[in-house]
Design a protein around this motif. Structure first.
Motif, mmCIF file in Angstrom:
data_model
loop_
_atom_site.group_PDB
_atom_site.id
_atom_site.type_symbol
_atom_site.label_atom_id
_atom_site.label_comp_id
_atom_site.label_asym_id
_atom_site.label_seq_id
_atom_site.Cartn_x
_atom_site.Cartn_y
_atom_site.Cartn_z
ATOM 1 N N ILE A 248 -16.818 26.208 28.216
ATOM 2 C CA ILE A 248 -16.318 27.325 27.182
ATOM 3 C C ILE A 248 -14.891 27.689 27.353
ATOM 4 C CG2 ILE A 248 -16.860 29.595 26.007
ATOM 5 C CD1 ILE A 248 -19.124 27.140 25.762
ATOM 6 N N ASP A 249 -14.503 28.019 28.525
ATOM 7 C CA ASP A 249 -13.138 28.594 28.879
ATOM 8 C C ASP A 249 -12.064 27.663 28.246
ATOM 9 O OD1 ASP A 249 -14.168 31.224 29.656
ATOM 10 O OD2 ASP A 249 -13.746 30.361 31.715
ATOM 11 N N GLY A 250 -12.414 26.167 28.685
ATOM 12 C CA GLY A 250 -11.349 25.219 28.115
ATOM 13 C C GLY A 250 -11.188 25.112 26.542
ATOM 14 N N GLU A 251 -12.349 25.185 26.002
ATOM 15 C CA GLU A 251 -12.345 25.312 24.522
ATOM 16 C C GLU A 251 -11.704 26.744 23.936
ATOM 17 O OE1 GLU A 251 -13.427 23.492 22.100
ATOM 18 O OE2 GLU A 251 -14.264 21.696 23.371
ATOM 19 N N ILE A 252 -11.680 27.612 24.513
ATOM 20 C CA ILE A 252 -11.010 29.156 24.232
ATOM 21 C C ILE A 252 -9.527 28.939 24.382
ATOM 22 C CG2 ILE A 252 -10.538 31.474 24.675
ATOM 23 C CD1 ILE A 252 -13.731 31.528 25.205
ATOM 24 N N SER A 253 -9.167 28.043 25.596
ATOM 25 C CA SER A 253 -7.619 28.179 25.762
ATOM 26 C C SER A 253 -7.007 27.156 25.092
ATOM 27 C CB SER A 253 -7.576 27.142 27.411
ATOM 28 O OG SER A 253 -8.304 28.405 28.236
ATOM 29 N N GLN A 254 -7.717 26.088 24.751
ATOM 30 C CA GLN A 254 -7.035 24.955 23.637
ATOM 31 C C GLN A 254 -7.029 25.966 22.234
ATOM 32 O OE1 GLN A 254 -9.328 21.424 23.618
ATOM 33 N NE2 GLN A 254 -9.419 21.289 25.683
ATOM 34 N N HIS A 255 -7.713 26.585 21.949
ATOM 35 C CA HIS A 255 -7.747 27.290 20.501
ATOM 36 C C HIS A 255 -6.446 28.550 20.604
ATOM 37 C CE1 HIS A 255 -11.540 25.402 19.468
ATOM 38 N NE2 HIS A 255 -11.394 26.180 18.248
ATOM 39 N N ILE A 256 -6.379 29.010 22.021
ATOM 40 C CA ILE A 256 -5.365 29.943 21.909
ATOM 41 C C ILE A 256 -4.028 29.241 21.735
ATOM 42 C CG2 ILE A 256 -4.149 31.500 23.680
ATOM 43 C CD1 ILE A 256 -6.682 32.542 24.399
ATOM 44 N N GLU A 257 -3.925 28.219 22.451
ATOM 45 C CA GLU A 257 -2.587 27.413 22.493
ATOM 46 C C GLU A 257 -2.349 26.937 20.971
ATOM 47 O OE1 GLU A 257 -2.908 24.186 25.205
ATOM 48 O OE2 GLU A 257 -2.944 25.985 26.995
ATOM 49 N N SER A 258 -3.361 26.308 20.305
ATOM 50 C CA SER A 258 -3.357 25.955 18.906
ATOM 51 C C SER A 258 -3.282 26.611 17.673
ATOM 52 C CB SER A 258 -3.831 24.554 18.725
ATOM 53 O OG SER A 258 -5.473 24.966 19.211
ATOM 54 N N TYR A 259 -3.647 27.975 18.020
ATOM 55 C CA TYR A 259 -3.999 29.162 17.025
ATOM 56 C C TYR A 259 -3.144 28.931 15.750
ATOM 57 C CZ TYR A 259 -5.201 33.411 14.800
ATOM 58 O OH TYR A 259 -5.492 34.198 13.679
ATOM 59 N N ASP A 260 -3.650 28.880 14.462
ATOM 60 C CA ASP A 260 -2.792 29.053 13.250
ATOM 61 C C ASP A 260 -3.454 30.133 12.398
ATOM 62 O OD1 ASP A 260 -1.341 29.006 11.033
ATOM 63 O OD2 ASP A 260 -1.511 26.811 10.827
ATOM 64 N N PRO A 261 -2.983 31.248 12.333
ATOM 65 C CA PRO A 261 -3.676 32.205 11.558
ATOM 66 C C PRO A 261 -4.062 31.690 9.895
ATOM 67 C CG PRO A 261 -1.599 33.070 11.945
ATOM 68 C CD PRO A 261 -1.583 31.689 12.703
ATOM 69 N N ILE A 262 -3.184 30.872 9.531
ATOM 70 C CA ILE A 262 -3.438 30.250 8.016
ATOM 71 C C ILE A 262 -4.564 29.300 8.230
ATOM 72 C CG2 ILE A 262 -2.254 29.135 6.229
ATOM 73 C CD1 ILE A 262 0.390 29.976 7.263
ATOM 74 N N ASN A 263 -5.032 28.735 9.262
ATOM 75 C CA ASN A 263 -6.047 27.782 9.206
ATOM 76 C C ASN A 263 -7.026 28.202 10.257
ATOM 77 O OD1 ASN A 263 -7.406 25.337 8.975
ATOM 78 N ND2 ASN A 263 -6.129 24.181 10.630
ATOM 79 N N VAL A 264 -8.047 29.025 9.832
ATOM 80 C CA VAL A 264 -9.292 29.356 10.725
ATOM 81 C C VAL A 264 -10.050 28.213 10.859
ATOM 82 C CG1 VAL A 264 -10.728 31.157 11.389
ATOM 83 C CG2 VAL A 264 -8.704 31.723 10.470
ATOM 84 N N ARG A 265 -10.226 27.539 11.962
ATOM 85 C CA ARG A 265 -11.122 26.297 11.970
ATOM 86 C C ARG A 265 -12.530 26.553 12.218
ATOM 87 N NH1 ARG A 265 -7.018 24.040 16.436
ATOM 88 N NH2 ARG A 265 -7.281 26.324 17.097
ATOM 89 N N ASP A 266 -12.779 27.759 12.863
ATOM 90 C CA ASP A 266 -14.452 27.942 13.544
ATOM 91 C C ASP A 266 -14.223 29.334 14.058
ATOM 92 O OD1 ASP A 266 -12.679 27.806 16.113
ATOM 93 O OD2 ASP A 266 -12.391 25.904 16.023
ATOM 94 N N LEU A 267 -15.503 29.592 14.645
ATOM 95 C CA LEU A 267 -15.839 30.864 15.235
ATOM 96 C C LEU A 267 -14.814 31.266 16.318
ATOM 97 C CD1 LEU A 267 -17.486 33.164 15.134
ATOM 98 C CD2 LEU A 267 -19.282 32.183 16.814
ATOM 99 N N ILE A 268 -14.431 30.396 17.176
ATOM 100 C CA ILE A 268 -13.243 30.952 18.255
ATOM 101 C C ILE A 268 -12.094 31.321 17.420
ATOM 102 C CG2 ILE A 268 -11.610 30.322 20.081
ATOM 103 C CD1 ILE A 268 -14.046 28.518 21.135
ATOM 104 N N ASP A 269 -11.629 30.611 16.455
ATOM 105 C CA ASP A 269 -10.445 31.030 15.550
ATOM 106 C C ASP A 269 -10.743 32.510 14.850
ATOM 107 O OD1 ASP A 269 -8.724 29.177 16.272
ATOM 108 O OD2 ASP A 269 -8.641 27.893 14.687
ATOM 109 N N ALA A 270 -11.970 32.472 14.460
ATOM 110 C CA ALA A 270 -12.344 33.881 13.798
ATOM 111 C C ALA A 270 -12.103 35.137 14.677
ATOM 112 C CB ALA A 270 -13.669 33.687 13.184
ATOM 113 N N PHE A 271 -12.513 34.866 15.769
ATOM 114 C CA PHE A 271 -12.346 35.791 16.916
ATOM 115 C C PHE A 271 -10.898 36.184 17.116
ATOM 116 C CE2 PHE A 271 -16.863 35.355 18.407
ATOM 117 C CZ PHE A 271 -17.063 36.674 18.349
#
Length: 494
Positions: A248-271
């Motif tokens: 789970i930590d690996g998925e969160i880290s990848q999301h933080i690095e690639s986060y784009d507020p215009i493109n919310v892809r999933d629940l992690i991005d929503a958080f």
């Protein structure tokens, strides 16, 4: 020097651990006895230190149901130092969980809190933090378009059918493919992507997740004596929990690095978007909060929904008339191309829905639900519940109560249908997802996943037990969920 060597050889590390544990248990018992509230709730005799823990079968719901016949529907037991109240009928459960706001708080099971923390938990957090997280996740699930979800479920069902078809009707373990399909639906919701079924890391993740769920149950003594988490007794549980957290930590880290507020892809991005809107920079606390909520959604959702589908397939092998009835219903509807939305599945497949409900009633994936914790005085049926005691609702007992169910031990999907068999009729005693404000947040996702996947694979295959195998048991193996014992099927293409 010789004496030291002799003592060193006698005091092995394992023995030393046992001695330390025994000493700690005794201290905990003494302290708990001094600080606990005396309860007069009827129940079986309690033994020193362990209370009733050694008298409870792994399938605790069965033990509690038997005790209820002797002591009444509300029984008091002791698990280690903890007072526990078990409610074994619908009336007491409704009184405790729904009336006057109900008992809302949840305790912190020692092993789960030690492994994952409770910060951000959908299941175990309390107060305003829990309310905020629950509302947030419910809003996300509501905004997740139904058309997108049905497309996702149809795609995953197709992949599952392809994998099953590769066995050409030979004996196979269908449980792992089902778990991969269910998990991929939740991966798409939580992580924004799915895994291929031949991905070794994905297979390892699910294998560890299944082992984690089977390694402990809701009444495991380690929940009530949490220091045991750090001992060799729970080393396997620790390793499995660490493996899940690392993923789970690996998925969160990848999301933080690639986060784009215009493109919310999933629940992690929503958080992450929620953190930004609150002018908070994502940090370690963000990761802890997100990790815990994702673990609850992904791990718990995969475990329970997979178990429900596994039970459904097992029941199809034992009740072939019902399997044929589902196939006929789905065939008739799909000839008219009417299963285009989730709503159409619910409206056009009443017998399939009724069968799923009867599986959930009989099998009881979560037979004791999740416990609540008494934080204010409450009295049920004349019994005052001890402060800080745990309260379990024995859903298994309710689902087998002949006051509400005629022939409760029989498998009869028709009990959920109108006389003309065109409409699904539920019962107030059908509560597989719990009651009150803390009922399962993922109920709609779970039911949608079950009905779509089951109708698809049963339409494609006839499921039966291999001739060389013994008749499988319909008594489950209790862990964090109640799952069927290992079984194989032949999935013969229709």
């Amino acid at each position: 020097m010789e004496t030291i060597v002799l003592i060193g050889s006698w005091f092995s590390p394992g023995l030393l651990v046992v001695i330390l544990i025994a000493a700690c248990v005794c201290l905990l018992h003494v302290n708990a006895s001094r600080g606990s509230t005396t309860t007069h709730i009827p129940g079986p005799k309690r033994w020193p230190i362990f209370g009733n823990a050694l008298s409870i079968d792994r399938n605790a719901h069965v033990t509690f149901t038997k005790w209820a016949k002797t002591y009444g529907s509300v029984i008091g037991v002791k698990l280690g130092p903890m007072n526990v109240v078990v409610l074994n009928d619908l009336q007491s459960i409704e009184s405790a969980f729904t009336k006057g706001g109900g008992i809302l708080n949840r305790p912190a099971p020692g092993l789960l809190k030690a492994a994952f923390s409770n910060d951000g938990s959908l299941l175990w957090e309390n107060g305003e933090k829990w309310k905020e997280t629950r509302k947030f996740v419910l809003r996300f699930l509501h905004d997740f378009k139904q058309q997108k979800l049905i497309k996702l479920l149809n795609f995953e069902s197709g992949k599952l059918c392809d994998l099953i078809r590769q066995h050409n009707g030979a004996a196979m373990d269908v449980c792992q493919p089902i778990s991969m399909a269910v998990s991929n639906v939740l991966c798409a919701l939580c992580f924004g992507h799915r895994f291929e079924y031949d991905d070794d890391n994905f297979r390892s993740l699910l294998s560890n997740l299944q082992a984690l769920g089977k390694s402990v149950s809701g009444t495991t003594i380690g929940h009530f004596l949490p220091f045991l988490y750090y001992t060799p007794f729970y080393s396997n549980f620790r390793n499995l929990a660490t493996s899940l957290s690392d993923f789970i930590d690996g998925e969160i880290s990848q999301h933080i690095e690639s986060y784009d507020p215009i493109n919310v892809r999933d629940l992690i991005d929503a958080f992450l978007t929620d953190e930004v809107e609150l002018d908070r920079v994502p940090n370690k606390r963000t990761e802890t909060r997100v990790r815990r909520a994702i673990i609850d959604m992904f791990a718990s959702g995969t475990d329970t929904t997979s178990a429900a589908l596994e039970w459904s397939i097992l029941y199809m092998t034992q009740y072939t008339e019902q399997q044929t009835a589902i196939q006929k219903e789905v065939d008739n509807v799909t000839r008219q191309h009417q299963l285009l939305t989730l709503q159409s599945y619910y409206e056009k497949l009443p017998y399939t829905r009724a069968t799923i409900m009867e599986v959930l009633r009989n099998a009881n994936v979560s037979p004791l639900g999740l416990p609540r914790k008494v934080s204010k005085p409450i009295s049920i049926q004349g019994h005052l519940f001890p402060h800080n005691s745990w309260v379990f609702a024995n859903l298994w007992a309710v689902h087998h109560d002949d006051q509400y169910w005629k022939d409760p031990t029989k498998f009869k999907p028709e009990r959920f249908l109108s006389v003309d068999k065109e409409t699904v009729i539920s019962s107030k005693a059908f509560i597989p997802f719990g009651l009150g404000k803390r009922c399962c947040v993922g109920e709609k996702i779970a039911m949608s996943t079950i009905i779509v996947i089951l109708s698809k694979i049963v339409q494609e295959f006839n499921f039966k037990i291999p001739e060389e195998d013994q008749k499988p048991s319909l008594v489950g193996i209790n862990g964090l969920t109640l799952s069927p014992a290992p079984f194989r099927v032949c999935a013969v293409p229709r």
